[in-house]
Design a protein around this motif. Structure first.
Motif, mmCIF file in Angstrom:
data_model
loop_
_atom_site.group_PDB
_atom_site.id
_atom_site.type_symbol
_atom_site.label_atom_id
_atom_site.label_comp_id
_atom_site.label_asym_id
_atom_site.label_seq_id
_atom_site.Cartn_x
_atom_site.Cartn_y
_atom_site.Cartn_z
ATOM 1 N N ILE A 1 0.857 -1.178 0.000
ATOM 2 C CA ILE A 1 0.000 0.000 0.000
ATOM 3 C C ILE A 1 0.895 1.230 0.000
ATOM 4 C CG2 ILE A 1 -1.840 1.186 1.217
ATOM 5 C CD1 ILE A 1 -2.146 -1.611 2.673
ATOM 6 N N GLY A 2 0.609 2.139 -0.888
ATOM 7 C CA GLY A 2 1.381 3.378 -0.889
ATOM 8 C C GLY A 2 2.567 3.370 -1.843
ATOM 9 N N VAL A 3 2.990 2.227 -2.353
ATOM 10 C CA VAL A 3 4.077 2.210 -3.335
ATOM 11 C C VAL A 3 3.669 1.321 -4.502
ATOM 12 C CG1 VAL A 3 6.531 1.928 -3.676
ATOM 13 C CG2 VAL A 3 5.626 2.060 -1.364
ATOM 14 N N ASP A 4 3.634 1.879 -5.661
ATOM 15 C CA ASP A 4 3.354 1.091 -6.849
ATOM 16 C C ASP A 4 4.664 0.562 -7.420
ATOM 17 O OD1 ASP A 4 0.712 1.513 -6.784
ATOM 18 O OD2 ASP A 4 0.579 2.761 -8.571
ATOM 19 N N VAL A 5 4.746 -0.728 -7.626
ATOM 20 C CA VAL A 5 5.917 -1.298 -8.282
ATOM 21 C C VAL A 5 5.444 -2.392 -9.214
ATOM 22 C CG1 VAL A 5 8.093 -2.518 -7.992
ATOM 23 C CG2 VAL A 5 7.305 -0.988 -6.212
ATOM 24 N N ALA A 6 5.909 -2.382 -10.437
ATOM 25 C CA ALA A 6 5.527 -3.462 -11.331
ATOM 26 C C ALA A 6 6.655 -3.718 -12.313
ATOM 27 C CB ALA A 6 4.257 -3.090 -12.090
ATOM 28 N N SER A 7 6.783 -4.965 -12.709
ATOM 29 C CA SER A 7 7.674 -5.239 -13.824
ATOM 30 C C SER A 7 6.960 -6.229 -14.722
ATOM 31 C CB SER A 7 9.017 -5.788 -13.335
ATOM 32 O OG SER A 7 8.944 -7.170 -13.107
ATOM 33 N N PHE A 8 7.190 -6.109 -16.027
ATOM 34 C CA PHE A 8 6.456 -6.959 -16.950
ATOM 35 C C PHE A 8 7.317 -7.280 -18.144
ATOM 36 C CE2 PHE A 8 5.795 -3.490 -19.890
ATOM 37 C CZ PHE A 8 5.863 -2.381 -19.057
ATOM 38 N N GLY A 9 6.950 -8.408 -18.780
ATOM 39 C CA GLY A 9 7.665 -8.824 -19.980
ATOM 40 C C GLY A 9 9.152 -8.941 -19.704
ATOM 41 N N ASP A 10 9.966 -8.611 -20.684
ATOM 42 C CA ASP A 10 11.406 -8.662 -20.505
ATOM 43 C C ASP A 10 11.850 -7.318 -19.949
ATOM 44 O OD1 ASP A 10 14.060 -9.159 -20.565
ATOM 45 O OD2 ASP A 10 14.083 -9.976 -22.597
ATOM 46 N N ALA A 11 11.992 -7.281 -18.635
ATOM 47 C CA ALA A 11 12.249 -6.000 -17.981
ATOM 48 C C ALA A 11 13.714 -5.587 -18.092
ATOM 49 C CB ALA A 11 11.846 -6.084 -16.515
ATOM 50 N N PHE A 12 14.597 -6.562 -18.276
ATOM 51 C CA PHE A 12 16.031 -6.265 -18.170
ATOM 52 C C PHE A 12 16.761 -6.129 -19.491
ATOM 53 C CE2 PHE A 12 15.230 -8.315 -13.998
ATOM 54 C CZ PHE A 12 15.529 -7.209 -13.228
ATOM 55 N N ILE A 13 16.100 -6.472 -20.574
ATOM 56 C CA ILE A 13 16.786 -6.421 -21.863
ATOM 57 C C ILE A 13 17.331 -5.003 -22.091
ATOM 58 C CG2 ILE A 13 14.603 -5.977 -23.053
ATOM 59 C CD1 ILE A 13 15.663 -7.511 -25.439
#
Ligand code: SRM
Ligand SMILES: Cc1cc2nc3c(=O)[nH]c(=O)nc-3n(C[C@H](O)[C@H](O)[C@H](O)COP(=O)(O)OP(=O)(O)OC[C@H]3O[C@@H](n4cnc5c(N)ncnc54)[C@H](O)[C@@H]3O)c2cc1C
Ligand code: SF4
Ligand code: FES
Lengths: 116, 829
Positions: free
Chosen positions: B323-335
């Motif tokens: 709650i209070g922090v949005d964090v997301a990673s999707f697909g190939d995040a590191f390429i």
């Protein structure tokens, strides 16, 4: 069709005991029954007073209304707003609950509930 | 066909989902489930909500009778200990031996506990089951400093839980040089770390723990660099270990680093035995998320019932639930470049970091990271998964389109029909749009008929967009209407009711609505009517929420609470005595509230009028604790006693509270007045806050406590009391007129185009030319103030409504029972 023979009609209360477009609770032995005066539709309904969700004796204090094209009459529990059909007691909020409904008759300012 | 027996080992999320899917596909099976835990399968994904008020029951994935109702035999608290593959039998702890045709292993995983000296000490926990959380909760009561080992997805969630449990100082220890090393890059991690620091977390990177120090119980951590950190408790979240011990014992093939090896049909090396969920190892990979586990469950259920479906890996995109922090990673995040083009948007002031990776030809989105604002997560994930061709200005994806035409191709409707919208329940875009076309036009009905959004809930915003998009595409004009009975927004209805001078709900419904109304529009209109006409609300009691109908807050068990107004928190000894006497007489539990007043709990509905009669006789008034109305204006003691006080904050708080008491609004309103910048009244956490300065008062607005706390913003500086009241009148009335139902001032401002500067212009510079009107309208509300409890107490007809049984008004609800607790009462329920 319902056979009227095995229904016992009990005097529940007087019409002016139940607020317009709202509910009130009556005591029938150890049973608590919620009576609804749906003034807007000129209809009366009765259900168990217990909300099956968290076992609270409160349905008579819920708001009534209708839903859908066919204006299905319903009551919303004041606790978490689960709604139930006043016609057949089905839970309309998508849960598997079922509440008991009772037939109601009104005559000479008196409200009778049918106990099967 | 004779019934085949399927034995499921493990009653976790995936084991449960498997049963649900199998019975939906076929009734030919005799299903038997063994669970090691003592309770039926529950929602582990939302485990942390156990600390935010959800009970174990709320987390249950089904009702207790679900298994029996569906013919499933369930053994709880009874782990399977042995598999005899030759005989096709299993043997459980309680001594049961049963034969299977097919065996499904859904044993999940356990928390990985590294072998560090001292790890067995008291006060060291893992975070996996409800029982773990019970232990953590009990221990945290006596702990001041807590630490979490592991700065990954789960570790951060555990750290937030420690804060929520009231641990004063929480540390996160991460071995890697950044947080969430598996999901986000170092720039994103830096931004996340600074956000988390502002939530009160202490973050230590590049730290490896050498030992846990303490006599019996943990007292400190010792690191490899010889530094130490004193802690009272520790949660280990260093990864998961698949539970493959049973499979190993039975001679099934397992991976070198754990996990039961399966093929694309989820078959183990024994073709009558399947493994699904977090215990299964597919192509060297353990899938530690629930959606791939559900997909595996579906594959086995389909195969057993004669279908064919295979597993080809699964998307591991994630969104953190802090709650209070949005964090997301999707697909190939590191390429990285040169394999792609990377676009980065960074706003260190707001704490926003967004990165998207785009194919070199600029056509496709490959993956990305969102920190601080992950609203676009769902649509970006869909863009990756469905290989949607990007618009000419792909930066619009993270910046939003700036002027001109909206970016084509980024809309939800451009998704292909088979785009998977809800991965928990495998619902496609086509399913949702068809349901909308068939008349399911709100989120509840979509949930009901497609099950989309009923799992982790992450897709709900996208589902809502699809509903709106489909309706719009069908030429239906979509707007923010109140409910099915009114095609108007609250603001439109407010204006209509006002212009037409309509004074009761039935007439509003006749003129502007249809049907018979419902529990959504009734209280909204009740609120509008009171904000406009300030009539006695119990005259229309059946359109009020229960709390407003009985002018008291309903509680568990069906009793009510009584909160008399104590303006500014100031009260005379005589009045305190009356409260004590009334509480004693009616057997009420008393507590000082967080709003500087006293709450009396446990009143029977029948007793309410008499209780209030006695309170009113002693000079009390309703505190409106039940209403969407002004609650309290908190004060600090100010210049009358405090050596730092600049002005008399108590007098001003009382003046303000008396001014706005009884005014109904879209949501509750709270205020505060502090006598100096030390801010003991926490005025900046309120809907409006006033703080004394050398030259006058500073006025802050739109703060909020609650679940999404937000500091109030400075509206005006160094103003005198009169100006302050004038601005408050305008501000409050503007809010009352324009906010959506149940929207606090903070959220109202967040949604307001132009934000604070717009609000300042309206309230101070009169940019809309309405300030005189606002002041007048507020004055009318103030003039029509009445204590609604007094109206009831003085009116026998209204008093009559406070009965539990209308046919036996003197009888109280026999279901209400009390027990004693700390020398007071507590409702049993
Ligand atoms: C009694 C009290 C807790 C206490 O023992 O101290 C309390 C009790 C309740 N709070 Fe509260 N809140 C109490 C102070 C607070 C505070 C602190 C404050 O006012 O300084 C907050 C955070 C500040 C804020 O509101 O910004 C607070 C944030 C909430 C919220 C979350 C609001 C939000 O915007 O997120 C709710 C839920 C809601 O209103 O929808 C809530 C709702 C409730 C309800 C009404 C829940 C309900 O509907 O039954 C509780 C009713 C208790 C009862 O039966 O009487 N209560 N609540 C406090 C009464 C204060 C008073 O004298 O009126
Ligand atoms: C705090 C927390 C937050 C999470 N957040 C997310 C998230 O946001 N998103 C997400 O996708 N995932 C999340 N997860 C992961 C998710 O919960 C798991 O992926 C999911 O629960 C896996 O389901 P499962 O059935 O494979 O394992 P489990 O749910 O662990 O179930 C396995 C069950 O089998 C039992 N068992 C083991 N051995 C035996 C035996 N021999 N006999 C009988 N029973 C046995 C275990 O006791 C357990 O009850 C989170 C996990 C935790 C702990
Ligand atoms: S805010 Fe200022 S005046 Fe009020 S108690 Fe604190 S120090 Fe004293
Ligand atoms: S108790 Fe009725 S809805 Fe929860």
């Amino acid at each position: 069709m319902e056979t009227l023979t095995d229904i016992e009609w009990v005097l529940a209360c007087y019409t002016d005991d139940v607020p317009a477009n709202g509910g009130a609770c009556i005591k029938h032995g150890d049973e608590q029954i919620a009576i609804y005066n749906f003034t807007r539709r000129n209809e009366w309904y009765a259900t168990q007073n217990l909300c099956p969700h968290k076992q609270q004796m409160v349905l008579s204090r819920g708001m009534i209304g209708s839903t859908g094209e066919d204006c299905n009459p319903k009551v919303a529990c004041p606790f978490h707003k689960k709604t139930f059909s006043l016609i057949n007691g089905e839970c309309l909020s998508g849960d598997d609950y079922q509440i008991k409904t009772y037939p109601v008759k009104v005559a000479d300012g008196r409200v009778y509930v049918g106990i099967v | 066909m004779s019934q085949q027996t399927i034995i499921v080992v493990g009653n976790g999320m995936v084991g449960y989902k498997f049963c649900e899917k199998l019975i939906a596909k076929s009734s030919h099976f005799n299903i038997i489930v063994f669970g090691e835990e003592s309770r039926i399968a529950y929602d582990r994904v939302h485990l942390s909500e156990y600390f935010n008020g959800k009970s174990a029951d709320d987390l249950s994935l089904s009702s207790g009778s679900w298994y029996a109702d569906n013919g499933i035999t369930l053994y709880l608290n009874d782990p399977v200990q042995e598999i005899n593959r030759a005989e096709k039998t299993i043997h459980s702890l309680s001594g049961t031996t049963l034969k299977y045709d097919y065996l499904v292993l859904a044993t999940g995983s356990s928390a990985f506990v590294p072998d560090i000296p001292g790890v067995e000490k008291e006060g060291v926990f893992v975070y996996r089951t409800i029982e773990d959380l019970d232990l953590i909760k009990a221990y945290s009561a006596n702990a001041k400093v807590g630490a979490v080992m592991g700065g990954g997805l789960l570790g951060l969630e555990a750290a937030k839980a420690l804060i929520d449990l009231g641990i004063e100082e929480t540390h996160v220890i991460e071995f890697a040089p950044r947080l969430m090393p598996r999901q986000i890059d170092s720039a994103g991690s830096g931004m996340l770390a600074s956000k988390l620091k502002s939530l009160g977390l202490n973050i230590h990177l590049n730290k490896s723990t050498a030992s846990f120090i303490g006599e019996g119980r943990i007292e400190a951590l010792k690191f490899n660099d010889d530094s130490t950190l004193p802690v009272d408790m520790m949660v280990i979240s260093a990864g998961i270990r698949p539970r493959d011990e049973l499979a190993k014992l039975a001679g099934l093939q397992v991976g070198t680093r754990g996990g039961i090896i399966v093929n694309e049909k989820m078959q183990t090396s024994d073709e009558s035995i399947f493994a699904i969920g977090e215990c299964a190892l597919y192509e060297g990979m353990i899938y530690g998320l629930v959606a791939p586990g559900y997909e595996m469950a579906d594959i086995v259920a389909a195969w057993l019932s004669g279908g064919s479906k295979a597993f080809y890996g699964y998307d591991m995109s994630t969104k953190l639930k802090l709650i209070g922090v949005d964090v997301a990673s999707f697909g190939d995040a590191f390429i990285t470049e040169p394999d792609c083009r990377t676009l980065v948007y960074e706003d260190t002031y707001k704490g926003v970091y967004k990165r998207i990776n785009i194919s070199n030809d600029g056509k496709y989105l490959l993956g990305g990271i969102l920190i601080g604002d992950a609203d676009a997560y769902n649509i970006l994930l869909q863009t990756v998964n469905n290989k949607i061709v990007l618009p000419p200005n792909p930066e619009d994806l993270i910046l939003g389109s700036r002027g001109g035409e909206a970016a084509e191709g980024a809309g939800v409707l451009s998704l292909p029909d088979d785009a998977l919208i809800c991965s928990c329940e495998a619902v496609s875009k086509f399913d949702i749009c068809s349901a909308v076309n068939d008349g399911a036009t709100n989120i509840d009905s979509i949930k009901k008929c497609t099950k989309a959004g009923t799992g982790c809930g992450g897709c709900v915003p996208l589902v809502k967009d699809l509903i709106t998009g489909t309706l719009k595409a069908n030429g239906q004009y979509v707007k923010n209407v109140i409910c099915e009975h009114f095609d108007y927004s609250r603001q439109e209805l407010y204006d209509l009711v006002k212009i037409n001078k309509v004074k009761n709900y039935d007439l509003v419904l006749d003129h502007f609505g249809k049907g018979d109304g419902c529990e959504v529009c009734k209280p909204v209109i009740a609120g509008i009517l009171s904000s406009l006409w300030n009539d006695v609300i119990v005259k229309q009691d059946t359109i009020q929420d229960s709390n407003d109908r009985y002018l008291a807050n309903i509680q568990k068990g069906g009793t009510y609470s009584v909160v008399p107004r104590i303006p500014g928190g100031e009260i005379t000894p005589d009045k305190l005595i009356v409260i004590g006497q009334v509480a004693k007489k009616y057997g009420l539990y008393t507590k000082i509230t967080g709003g500087q007043r006293i709450d009396l709990f446990g009143a029977h509905v029948n007793d309410l009028p008499q209780i209030w009669e006695e309170l009113i006789d002693a000079g009390f008034e309703s505190g409106h604790a039940y209403g969407k109305a002004l609650r309290t204006v908190k004060s600090c003691v100010g210049s009358t006693w405090c050596r730092f006080g600049l002005h008399d904050s108590v007098s001003f708080a009382i003046e303000i509270e008396d001014r706005y008491k009884g005014v109904r609004s879209p949501h509750k309103l709270k205020g505060g007045v502090s006598g100096c910048i030390r801010e003991c009244a926490e005025a900046q956490a309120k809907d409006f806050g006033v703080i004394a300065t050398e030259k006058g008062w500073n006025l802050y607005v739109c703060g909020n406590g609650g679940s999404k706390p937000q500091h109030a913003l400075l509206l005006a500086t160094d103003i005198d009391s009169e100006t302050c009241i004038k601005y408050l009148d305008r501000f409050l009335m503007f809010y009352i007129k324009t906010a959506d139902p149940l929207t606090r001032t903070a959220t109202w401002l967040n949604k307001m185009e132009g934000g604070l500067s717009y609000l300042k212009n309206v309230v101070i510079n009169d940019s809309l030319g309405i300030v005189e009107q606002l002041e007048e309208e507020m004055q009318q509300l103030i003039n029509s103030y009445h204590c609604e409890w007094k109206e009831v107490v003085d009116n026998p007809d209204l008093r009559k409504r406070f009965a539990h049984f209308v046919n036996a008004p003197e009888v109280k609800d026999p279901n209400i029972k009390f027990e004693s607790m700390r020398q007071q009462v507590k409702a049993q329920w």
